[in-house]
Design a protein around this motif. Sequence first.
Motif, PDB file in Angstrom:
ATOM      1  N   LYS A  46       0.595  -1.306   0.104  1.00 60.82           N
ATOM      2  CA  LYS A  46      -0.204  -0.324  -0.039  1.00 60.82           C
ATOM      3  C   LYS A  46       0.733   0.806   0.062  1.00 60.82           C
ATOM      4  O   LYS A  46      -0.084   2.282  -0.422  1.00 60.82           O
ATOM      5  N   LEU A  47       2.126   1.080   0.300  1.00 58.83           N
ATOM      6  CA  LEU A  47       3.127   2.551   0.073  1.00 58.83           C
ATOM      7  C   LEU A  47       4.671   2.333  -0.813  1.00 58.83           C
ATOM      8  O   LEU A  47       4.380   1.650  -1.596  1.00 58.83           O
ATOM      9  N   PRO A  48       4.316   3.430  -1.134  1.00 55.81           N
ATOM     10  CA  PRO A  48       5.230   3.776  -2.652  1.00 55.81           C
ATOM     11  C   PRO A  48       6.858   3.078  -2.352  1.00 55.81           C
ATOM     12  O   PRO A  48       7.040   2.611  -3.220  1.00 55.81           O
ATOM     13  N   SER A  49       6.963   2.901  -0.890  1.00 55.59           N
ATOM     14  CA  SER A  49       8.346   2.267  -1.233  1.00 55.59           C
ATOM     15  C   SER A  49       8.729   1.616  -0.085  1.00 55.59           C
ATOM     16  O   SER A  49       8.067   1.354   1.133  1.00 55.59           O
ATOM     17  N   TYR A  93      -0.427   8.955   3.447  1.00 51.96           N
ATOM     18  CA  TYR A  93      -1.416   9.363   2.496  1.00 51.96           C
ATOM     19  C   TYR A  93      -1.720  11.540   3.158  1.00 51.96           C
ATOM     20  O   TYR A  93      -1.767  11.883   2.320  1.00 51.96           O
ATOM     21  N   SER A  94      -2.534  11.587   3.870  1.00 57.63           N
ATOM     22  CA  SER A  94      -3.177  12.689   4.069  1.00 57.63           C
ATOM     23  C   SER A  94      -2.414  13.594   3.927  1.00 57.63           C
ATOM     24  O   SER A  94      -2.775  14.938   3.883  1.00 57.63           O
ATOM     25  N   LYS A  95      -1.362  13.369   5.092  1.00 60.65           N
ATOM     26  CA  LYS A  95      -0.072  14.024   5.390  1.00 60.65           C
ATOM     27  C   LYS A  95      -0.202  14.451   4.091  1.00 60.65           C
ATOM     28  O   LYS A  95       0.730  14.898   3.418  1.00 60.65           O
ATOM     29  N   ARG A  96       0.949  13.427   2.961  1.00 57.01           N
ATOM     30  CA  ARG A  96       1.260  13.768   1.659  1.00 57.01           C
ATOM     31  C   ARG A  96       0.856  14.738   0.649  1.00 57.01           C
ATOM     32  O   ARG A  96       1.852  15.687   0.016  1.00 57.01           O
ATOM     33  N   TYR A  97      -0.281  14.619   0.728  1.00 52.15           N
ATOM     34  CA  TYR A  97      -1.908  14.817  -0.342  1.00 52.15           C
ATOM     35  C   TYR A  97      -1.419  16.752   0.298  1.00 52.15           C
ATOM     36  O   TYR A  97      -1.893  17.845  -0.838  1.00 52.15           O
TER      37      TYR A  97
END
Length: 108
Positions: A46-49, A93-97
């Motif tokens: 679910k995460l990018p790395s 994801y909410s912090k990232r976006y």
Amino acid sequence: MVHLKRFAGFNNEAILVAALRRGDQLAVEYWFKHYYRDLKKVALVKLPSEQVAQEVVQDTFVNCLQSLNLFRGRSALATWMQSVLRHEIADYYSKRYAKKFIRTLPLS
């Protein structure tokens, strides 16, 4: 699953949770070794790395340990931890976006 004699006392989930609540360091070590791999598998999907997955899983363990008094035993400990992990992933994801959105806002 970790099969070491020194962890033999934690094969019962209720005993493990009680030991974690007491701050037993051996219990914390067992808990981490026993649950880390499965949580990381979910995070990797679910995460990018891998690095981000490791950080989110570590945050999950910290939050679980801090919130252990909220665990009532109505579900398996692994199920509860996966729920905490899902919230950690959503927070990531909410912090990232949110950061991305703020950077793109016009200044005037």
